[in-house]
Design an enzyme around this catalytic site. Structure first.
Site, PDB file in Angstrom:
ATOM      1  NE  ARG A  61     -53.523   7.294  -9.785  1.00 21.50           N
ATOM      2  CZ  ARG A  61     -54.620   7.136 -10.527  1.00 21.50           C
ATOM      3  NH1 ARG A  61     -55.765   7.695 -10.155  1.00 21.50           N
ATOM      4  NH2 ARG A  61     -54.587   6.419 -11.629  1.00 21.50           N
ATOM      5  CG  HIS A  65     -51.565  10.918 -13.005  1.00 25.44           C
ATOM      6  ND1 HIS A  65     -52.415  10.261 -13.853  1.00 25.44           N
ATOM      7  CD2 HIS A  65     -51.083   9.969 -12.151  1.00 25.44           C
ATOM      8  CE1 HIS A  65     -52.444   8.973 -13.544  1.00 25.44           C
ATOM      9  NE2 HIS A  65     -51.655   8.776 -12.506  1.00 25.44           N
ATOM     10  CG  ASN A  93     -54.756  11.946 -16.359  1.00 23.24           C
ATOM     11  OD1 ASN A  93     -53.978  11.330 -15.623  1.00 23.24           O
ATOM     12  ND2 ASN A  93     -54.343  12.846 -17.234  1.00 23.24           N
ATOM     13  CG  HIS A 195     -48.554   3.093  -5.316  1.00 26.30           C
ATOM     14  ND1 HIS A 195     -48.202   2.163  -6.270  1.00 26.30           N
ATOM     15  CD2 HIS A 195     -48.961   4.186  -6.021  1.00 26.30           C
ATOM     16  CE1 HIS A 195     -48.381   2.657  -7.482  1.00 26.30           C
ATOM     17  NE2 HIS A 195     -48.836   3.883  -7.355  1.00 26.30           N
TER      18      HIS A 195
END
Length: 325
Positions: A61, A65, A93, A195
């Site tokens: 992740r 990001h 975040n 995910h």
């Protein structure tokens, strides 16, 4: 020069700039300066994951990001200081798990200790390698990574605005945001499957499980389980695994879950609910090898987003969390 020609020329220059940056990325970039760098990172990452398994999803992740805001330049790792609020302190975040950051910091320390000299390898490349390694440790595909990124010189929270997809996005919104980063709809669907080793806080999906109006695309039994785990007034720090079946394995179970109405986020389930993307979900639910090949291609494309290879635009950070003085 006519308007049409000017627009075409500008587009060609933009493509050339992107092509020039990605052309300087290559496998084996550190073969002369630190030939064992990938093994060094892999060992450090393996130790971190052994100690804290949640580092798998956290690192993946973190990479996403980072790349979607100002490109893959490790700017998301910078801490806020003085009058500057850094990317990591943007509201989008704040849910990034500390173990993702720690994975990079630990790998950076190992690289600086074991390479011929410190500060030879960028934090952006270390994050790229670490992401590949946590995926492999979770049973996902092994794949070569292109290296040669420099670390960004800027990290501001305002740069995050509008650049990360919220969990409420529909297919058109997701497709448009990924297209803005030169990623196809197939790339988006493949990357969403990360995910399978991720987790989400209750607040990101509680709107789908309210007893008065459960999202009709969600399996009712699954909704009941989620409501029991995330009742009204639950601690906002409570997080659930996005894949309730094989949460610690990187596999194609994510797509099988979508077929059963067990996508946790709206932006997950929409990939099956929307008939335009459903054939891809069905195909990858049925064929793990095809999914893994698509995922490797998508991760390679993601790793090329906004990379900095010009020393005027980046450097190799001595401390991944602090800009060089």
């Amino acid at each position: 020069m006519g308007a049409g020609i000017r627009i075409l020329a500008a587009a060609l220059l933009a493509l050339a700039a992107v092509g020039g940056a990605t052309a300087q990325l290559r496998q084996g970039y550190y073969s002369a300066s630190c030939p064992n760098v990938e093994a060094i990172v892999q060992a450090a990452v393996a130790l971190k994951v052994q100690q804290t398994p949640v580092a798998v999803g956290a690192t993946v992740r973190l990479f996403f990001h980072d790349c979607f805001v100002q490109g893959c330049d490790a700017s998301v790792i910078i801490v806020s200081s003085g009058n500057n609020t850094a990317e990591k302190d943007h509201v989008s975040n704040l849910s990034l798990a500390g173990d993702g950051f720690d994975t990079v910091i630990k790998a950076k320390a190992a690289v600086d200790t074991q390479c011929p000299s410190p500060n030879l390898v960028s934090c952006a490349d270390i994050l790229t390698m670490a992401t590949r390694d946590v995926i492999g440790l979770a049973g996902g595909p092994a794949y070569p990574v292109e290296l040669g990124r420099l670390d960004g010189l800027v990290s501001t929270a305002s740069n995050v605005d509008g650049n990360l997809p919220p969990p409420s996005f529909n297919l058109d919104q997701l497709t448009a945001m990924f297209a803005a980063n030169n990623l196809s709809q197939a790339d988006m669907i493949a990357l969403s499957a990360a995910h399978t080793v991720g987790f989400a806080h209750c607040g990101t999906f509680t709107g789908r499980i309210q007893t008065a109006a459960v999202d009709p695309t969600m399996d009712p039994g699954y909704a009941s389980q989620l409501l029991a785990a995330c009742p009204a007034g639950v601690d906002p720090n409570v997080a659930l695994e996005i894949d309730p079946v094989t949460p610690h394995a990187f596999d194609n179970q994510y797509f099988i879950n979508l077929q059963k109405g067990m996508g946790l986020l709206t932006s997950d389930q929409v990939l099956y609910a929307d008939l335009r993307s459903r054939p891809t979900v069905d195909a990858w639910a049925a064929n793990s090898s095809d999914f893994q090949a698509a995922f490797v291609a998508a991760m390679t494309n993601l790793g090329r987003v906004g990379v900095k290879t010009d020393p005027a635009l980046g450097n190799i950070r001595r401390d991944c969390a602090v800009l060089n003085s």
